[in-house]
Design an enzyme around this catalytic site. Structure first.
Site, PDB file in Angstrom:
ATOM      1  N   GLU A 141      -5.406  35.663  -5.304  1.00 48.94           N
ATOM      2  CA  GLU A 141      -6.831  35.993  -5.220  1.00 48.94           C
ATOM      3  C   GLU A 141      -7.110  37.409  -4.720  1.00 48.94           C
ATOM      4  O   GLU A 141      -8.156  37.671  -4.129  1.00 48.94           O
ATOM      5  CB  GLU A 141      -7.561  34.963  -4.330  1.00 48.94           C
ATOM      6  CG  GLU A 141      -7.557  33.568  -4.926  1.00 48.94           C
ATOM      7  CD  GLU A 141      -8.179  32.528  -4.018  1.00 48.94           C
ATOM      8  OE1 GLU A 141      -8.510  32.872  -2.861  1.00 48.94           O
ATOM      9  OE2 GLU A 141      -8.304  31.372  -4.445  1.00 48.94           O
TER      10      GLU A 141
ATOM     11  N   GLU B 273      -5.368  27.063  -9.262  1.00 53.94           N
ATOM     12  CA  GLU B 273      -5.816  26.509  -7.987  1.00 53.94           C
ATOM     13  C   GLU B 273      -7.210  25.956  -8.202  1.00 53.94           C
ATOM     14  O   GLU B 273      -8.104  26.644  -8.683  1.00 53.94           O
ATOM     15  CB  GLU B 273      -5.814  27.550  -6.869  1.00 53.94           C
ATOM     16  CG  GLU B 273      -6.234  26.949  -5.518  1.00 53.94           C
ATOM     17  CD  GLU B 273      -6.222  27.963  -4.390  1.00 53.94           C
ATOM     18  OE1 GLU B 273      -5.303  28.805  -4.356  1.00 53.94           O
ATOM     19  OE2 GLU B 273      -7.143  27.924  -3.545  1.00 53.94           O
TER      20      GLU B 273
END
Length: 691
Positions: A178, A253
């Site tokens: 991320e 995710e």
């Protein structure tokens, strides 16, 4: 649904049955994408921390529920954090290379977890991804891309270490969770892996948004380097550019939702609709198992919950059985039927997917009718929609036209007084002349399959009852192996590991080992190493610990704390009662926060030992009392906020410090202990009172 109308002043109820249309399952028109599996994520970070020291019986049961084929969740992918010595959500995970000059593959628990997963399912796929990196990787810049070869080599060593020391073969590797990706680094990592005989390790990128797809369309070398486009929390939707790449698309995710029945509904909906809406062939849950203290971020956002190693209690929540609806009746390598011929949305709300085995002999269909309010995920926002009861007509064509029946597994989570129904085997669904019908109500999950497998796993005994964290609690760190983390202490900043010493009175100690600031994942830098443990509801508490500063690379001070109220990326803003001692300058600071911006009092330590010193702290009501080596330092009024929290240990800066003989007990028990001491000795101890 019931409509009401008025005719000649008479109210008439008209019952309307909604139609879902005809749903067709047909392989004669060809198949679509390969199914890549359903997985769970351990890390990001320290989400499996408390699982490690569960009693063996309960620990094995938990692992069976997660990984054992045809038993529970039967996960097909295990994704783990490549530890980087920095906070990555609920704690820090140790790097295999704290420093550039050393390697160690005994640290952390992800190796152990991967071994346990493989023991239960040799076919499970393994996926590694870094959240953070040791500071040396960035050469002082706090960026992993400053020296791409150095960072790629660091990851290479982790992959090689998994094979060399544990015979674990990594299947997938990621870039940086991320955070911004770097094209040069991605190409470099691919080359470094290939040059070292690891072309079998496939790359997933960029574990964030879909943006990398546009760069792949412009850069053929980048496109060749990346095997799967992985995104996080896509809301079941993809982008045009990602589809144009021709790559397999993953929700690498997802979920991250409280694991009650609404959380299970979220999981049921996205497992189907990530493919129905977004052509995503794999979905991975953050997290695998919620095994971290309550009051840490995203508590219970796992497929199941295990937070009491001291009692052995654990809870099997709805997402385990929701997962089983897909994983127990498919394998990686199966293929989805085409949209409109076995994949789609029901007109009355809900979705369905059909998957076919590689040999074409077996068919598995998963249908979900989760309503909007009963399938909300933590992110993103879910647009409104309706789900209505229906009887769906099903037609089987192609090689499925000759089917005579399908096995049926059923779940209906409860959102009222009725009992939950999870993963129950039903009567077979008869098929006559290629046709069948199935009654569907809101908030149901069905699996229809030709396979004869499937089991709702259970054990002869139930988990032990829940118990609070045990007091008194002591740890002399003698039972651990070298460089293992103490069990019930959870590092939030820095890394705290057990090390052997040559001191016969302190043979094994807990040591804070990070020397320089890591490359952070949190949006703010966290520069006060701290580990916490116990119960976030503790109010009045006593703690003591022996401390020693390191020589070379030593920190300047250490602290003992009570009522620590925060962890995760908010650790820097933790409040509580923090007693900092600085043996070299013979001074102390009592602070209401970790960062020492709210100093309560300060003073001189008095007599300080050259090596080990015992620090003690008692907090009762609005009074804190501190001691060094049995000598009173203060007896001072403290703020009433926070009212409760963990016990914490740590250092005032990066650098080595040793801790030993930790003791935590209730104030009542401590005062009782003092009462039984000789009268002439009690003058050395404090009694809570005024200033």
């Amino acid at each position: 649904m019931t409509f009401f109308t008025t005719l000649a002043f008479v109210t008439v109820a008209i019952f309307v049955e909604f139609s879902a249309g005809v749903v067709i399952f047909d392989d004669s028109v060809g198949l679509e994408r390969q199914f890549d599996g359903i997985g769970g994520l351990s890390g990001g970070g320290a989400t499996s921390k408390l699982l490690v020291n569960y009693p063996e019986k309960q620990r094995d049961e938990i692992l069976d529920y997660l990984f054992k084929p045809n038993f529970g969740a039967s996960l097909q992918i295990l994704k783990v954090e490549i530890g980087g010595d920095a906070q990555s959500t609920d704690g820090t995970e140790s790097s295999h290379m704290h420093n550039s000059w050393e390697e160690n593959y005994e640290r952390g628990y992800e190796w152990w977890l991967m071994l346990e997963a493989k023991k239960r399912n040799p076919n499970i796929k393994l996926y590694g991804l870094p959240w953070t990196f040791p500071g040396w990787v960035g050469a002082g810049t706090r960026s992993p891309y400053t020296n791409p070869v150095q960072t790629a080599t660091y990851i290479l060593k982790w992959v090689q270490g998994a094979k060399k020391y544990y015979n674990l073969t990594l299947d997938f590797i990621g870039v940086w969770n991320e955070r911004n990706y770097d094209i040069t680094y991605i190409k470099t990592l691919r080359k470094v892996l290939d040059d070292n005989g690891l072309s079998n390790v496939r790359m997933v990128a960029a574990d964030g948004g879909w943006g990398i797809a546009k760069d792949m369309l412009k850069d053929s070398e980048l496109a060749r380097a990346i095997d799967y486009i992985g995104t996080h929390y896509p809301g079941t939707l993809t982008t045009t550019a990602s589809m144009q790449t021709g790559k397999q698309l993953w929700s690498s995710e997802d979920f991250s939702t409280f694991n009650d029945n609404v959380g299970g509904g979220c999981w049921a909906r996205i497992l189907n609709q990530n493919y129905v809406n977004g052509f995503m062939t794999s979905t991975i849950s953050w997290n695998l198992i919620a095994s971290y203290y309550q009051a840490l971020p995203f508590f219970r956002d796992g497929l199941m919950t295990a937070v009491e190693p001291w009692s052995g209690n654990y809870v099997v929540q709805s997402p385990i059985w929701i997962t089983a609806h897909t994983t127990q009746f498919t394998e990686i390598g199966w293929k989805y039927l085409r949209h409109g011929a076995g994949v789609g949305k029901l007109e009355t709300g809900g979705s369905y997917v059909g998957l076919v085995s590689p040999d074409g002999k077996d068919l598995t269909i998963v249908i979900e009718t989760m309503s909007h309010d009963h399938s909300l995920c933590i992110r993103p926002a879910l647009p409104p929609y309706n789900v209505n009861a229906t009887t769906v007509d099903i037609e089987f064509k192609g090689s499925f036209a000759s089917l005579s029946a399908l096995n049926v597994w059923y779940s209906k989570p409860s959102f009222g007084a009725e009992a939950d129904v999870f993963f129950e085997k039903q009567k077979t669904l008869p098929i006559v002349n290629g046709k069948a019908s199935l009654k569907l109500n809101p908030d149901e999950i069905y699996t229809l399959t030709t396979l004869e497998v499937g089991e709702k796993g259970a054990f002869d005994t139930v988990p032990p009852p829940s118990k609070p964290f045990p007091l008194p609690y002591t740890d002399d760190f003698e039972v651990y192996r070298e460089q293992e983390e103490p069990f019930n202490l959870v590092p939030q900043v820095g890394c705290f590991e057990v090390h052997n010493t040559s001191d016969p009175t302190h043979r094994q100690v807990m040591r804070q080992v990070v020397l320089t600031a890591p490359i952070a994942w949190c949006p703010i830098n966290l520069d006060y190493p701290i580990t916490i443990g116990g119960n976030s509801n503790w109010t009045d508490i006593y703690a003591e610990v022996d401390v020693r500063l390191g020589g070379v690379n030593g920190t300047k001070g250490v602290f003992l704390a009570a009522r620590v109220d925060k962890g995760g990326c908010d650790a820097f803003s933790s409040t509580g009662i923090f007693l900092y001692v600085f043996p070299q300058t013979k001074s102390y600071i009592l602070s209401n926060d970790l960062a020492r911006t709210s100093v309560i009092t300060s003073g001189e330590l008095g007599e300080v030992e050259a090596d080990w010193n015992k620090v003690s702290l008692m907090v009762k009501g609005t009074v804190a009392s501190g001691m060094l080596n049995g000598n009173s330092l203060f007896n001072h009024t403290v703020p009433s906020s926070p009212t409760s929290g963990f016990v914490g240990l740590g250092t005032d800066s990066w650098g080595l410090a040793d801790f030993d003989n930790l003791k935590i007990t209730s104030v009542q028990d401590r005062l009782h202990e003092l009462h039984h001491m000789k009268k002439e000795d009690t003058k050395l101890y404090f009694v809570p009172g005024g200033h």
